[in-house]
Design an enzyme around this catalytic site. Structure first.
Site, short mmCIF file in Angstrom:
data_model
loop_
_atom_site.label_atom_id
_atom_site.label_comp_id
_atom_site.label_asym_id
_atom_site.label_seq_id
_atom_site.Cartn_x
_atom_site.Cartn_y
_atom_site.Cartn_z
N HIS A 14 0.82 -1.25 -0.10
CA HIS A 14 0.04 0.14 -0.43
C HIS A 14 0.70 0.87 -0.04
O HIS A 14 1.65 1.73 0.94
CB HIS A 14 -0.96 0.28 1.35
CG HIS A 14 -1.71 1.55 1.30
ND1 HIS A 14 -1.83 2.21 2.79
CD2 HIS A 14 -2.39 1.54 1.28
CE1 HIS A 14 -2.38 2.90 2.80
NE2 HIS A 14 -2.99 2.35 1.40
N ARG A 15 0.43 2.32 -0.91
CA ARG A 15 1.30 2.78 -1.22
C ARG A 15 3.54 2.92 -1.17
O ARG A 15 4.11 3.78 -1.03
CB ARG A 15 1.78 4.28 -0.36
CG ARG A 15 0.17 4.87 -0.28
CD ARG A 15 -0.05 5.90 1.09
NE ARG A 15 -1.98 6.03 1.67
CZ ARG A 15 -2.39 6.56 2.43
NH1 ARG A 15 -1.24 7.54 3.14
NH2 ARG A 15 -3.23 6.66 2.92
N GLU A 41 0.90 -0.84 -4.57
CA GLU A 41 -0.69 0.43 -5.02
C GLU A 41 -0.20 1.87 -4.80
O GLU A 41 0.84 2.05 -3.75
CB GLU A 41 -1.56 0.15 -3.85
CG GLU A 41 -2.93 0.80 -4.05
CD GLU A 41 -3.01 2.38 -3.21
OE1 GLU A 41 -3.99 3.23 -3.07
OE2 GLU A 41 -2.10 2.45 -2.59
N ASP A 43 -1.10 6.00 -5.37
CA ASP A 43 -2.27 6.84 -5.57
C ASP A 43 -1.30 8.01 -6.88
O ASP A 43 -0.86 8.43 -7.32
CB ASP A 43 -2.49 7.64 -4.42
CG ASP A 43 -2.54 7.11 -2.96
OD1 ASP A 43 -3.65 6.17 -3.46
OD2 ASP A 43 -2.42 6.45 -2.45
N HIS A 56 -0.26 10.89 -2.82
CA HIS A 56 -1.83 10.52 -1.71
C HIS A 56 -2.36 11.73 -2.33
O HIS A 56 -3.07 12.07 -2.09
CB HIS A 56 -1.50 10.57 -0.67
CG HIS A 56 -2.33 9.47 -0.14
ND1 HIS A 56 -3.58 10.23 0.81
CD2 HIS A 56 -3.96 8.29 0.30
CE1 HIS A 56 -4.41 9.82 1.00
NE2 HIS A 56 -5.06 8.56 0.85
N GLU A 115 -4.49 4.01 -8.15
CA GLU A 115 -5.56 4.70 -7.69
C GLU A 115 -5.76 5.35 -8.15
O GLU A 115 -5.06 6.44 -8.14
CB GLU A 115 -5.78 4.52 -6.14
CG GLU A 115 -6.45 4.83 -5.85
CD GLU A 115 -6.98 5.86 -3.98
OE1 GLU A 115 -6.11 5.20 -3.62
OE2 GLU A 115 -7.67 6.25 -3.30
N LYS A 117 -7.30 9.84 -7.69
CA LYS A 117 -7.56 10.22 -6.98
C LYS A 117 -8.34 11.64 -7.12
O LYS A 117 -7.64 11.94 -7.75
CB LYS A 117 -6.51 10.82 -5.67
CG LYS A 117 -5.82 9.45 -4.86
CD LYS A 117 -6.58 9.26 -3.78
CE LYS A 117 -6.14 8.23 -2.26
NZ LYS A 117 -6.97 7.93 -2.04
N ASP A 238 1.35 -2.26 4.48
CA ASP A 238 1.91 -1.21 4.75
C ASP A 238 3.03 -2.22 4.83
O ASP A 238 4.63 -1.67 4.83
CB ASP A 238 1.68 -0.17 5.70
CG ASP A 238 0.66 0.37 5.36
OD1 ASP A 238 -0.28 0.55 4.28
OD2 ASP A 238 -0.01 0.82 6.69
O1 G3P Z 1 -6.61 1.59 -2.79
C1 G3P Z 1 -7.24 1.66 -0.52
C2 G3P Z 1 -6.80 2.35 0.15
O2 G3P Z 1 -5.13 3.06 -1.18
C3 G3P Z 1 -7.64 3.82 -0.50
O3 G3P Z 1 -7.39 4.35 0.58
O4 G3P Z 1 -6.36 6.91 1.69
O5 G3P Z 1 -5.51 4.82 1.87
O6 G3P Z 1 -5.48 5.57 -0.45
P1 G3P Z 1 -5.68 5.51 1.01
MG MG Z 2 -4.66 4.52 -1.95
#
Ligand code: G3P
Ligand code: MG
Length: 240
Positions: A14-15, A41, A43, A56, A115, A117, A238
């Site tokens: 995640h990120r 993942e 953003d 993000h 993702e 945004k 994470d």
């Molecule tokens: O894609 C799942 C998650 O990344 C969504 O929330 O705020 O971490 O981008 P956020």
């Molecule tokens: Mg995200």
């Protein structure tokens, strides 16, 4: 190849490996790859000149030493700022990458959950360059596009029906009732619900409809094991 695996969930950082490195930077993505993540993942938001930037927040303050709105700065301006020192001095000098730079660095060695945004309909301008980059690097089989904003997934499908898409289901706010998200007749391939709203019967229901489930953000090994046993397709974490 296709984005998903059969038999076990994909572990998607995640990120990037954001517990150990500044989120959404090349070093966080490299560490995810080195630790054995199946993918990352990241953003995406458009710069003023329409470049898909990997960041993000809608503003620069939290994750860089710059100030102001991402959409009001050109890619070149955004890349002047340090995107690593806020996390730890060892990471000073990291930059906000463009999507193109991420693909250039890692190519087919990772899967990518991109993702989108979205702040408003003006952000539709990001979709064409994102699809162009995916196609230029031959990554259509290893990309999944997600968004909280359902129309953004329609924008993607209108020009790239071959790219799988996931609708992200938010965490309910305090005192807010959770949506029965799993009953929604989803016109895309996958749901990405927040971990707090996922039960075994929801996963079973969605899988019976022939759709996929990805859960965010899961860092507890016991919960990862539970979700794996329930048959989820993606775990966003994470720490790998
Ligand atoms: O894609 C799942 C998650 O990344 C969504 O929330 O705020 O971490 O981008 P956020
Ligand atoms: Mg995200």
């Amino acid at each position: 190849m296709g984005f998903w695996l059969e038999g076990r969930p994909l572990m998607i950082a995640h990120r990037g490996l954001s517990a150990h490195a500044p989120e959404n930077t090349l070093v966080a993505f490299r560490m995810a790859l080195e630790r054995g993540a199946d993918g990352i993942e990241l953003d995406l938001q458009p710069s003023a000149d329409g470049v898909p930037m990997v960041i993000h927040d809608a503003t620069l303050e939290r994750t860089t030493d710059g100030r102001g709105a991402v959409r009001e700065r050109t890619a070149r301006e955004i890349q002047q700022y340090d995107a690593g020192g806020w996390f730890h001095p060892d990471f000073a000098g990291e930059r906000v990458p463009t999507l193109y730079e991420v693909f250039e660095a890692f190519g087919t060695r990772l899967r990518y959950n991109l993702e989108l945004k979205v702040l408003g309909v003006d952000d539709q301008r990001i979709v064409a360059p994102v699809i162009e980059a995916i196609r230029a690097f031959g990554l259509s089989e290893q990309v999944l596009i997600s968004s909280f904003f359902l129309p953004a997934l329609n924008w993607v499908k209108a020009i790239a029906p071959e790219i799988p898409c996931a609708l992200i289901i938010p965490q309910p706010k305090p005192n807010q009732q959770a949506l029965s998200w799993w009953t929604f007749p989803l016109p895309f391939e996958a749901f990405h619900p927040h971990d707090s709203v996922v039960k075994a019967e929801h996963v079973a229901h969605v899988r019976q409809q022939g759709k996929r489930v990805g859960v965010w953000t899961v860092n507890d090994p016991a919960r990862k094991a539970e979700l794996t046993a329930w048959g989820v397709d993606v775990i966003l974490t994470d720490r790998v």
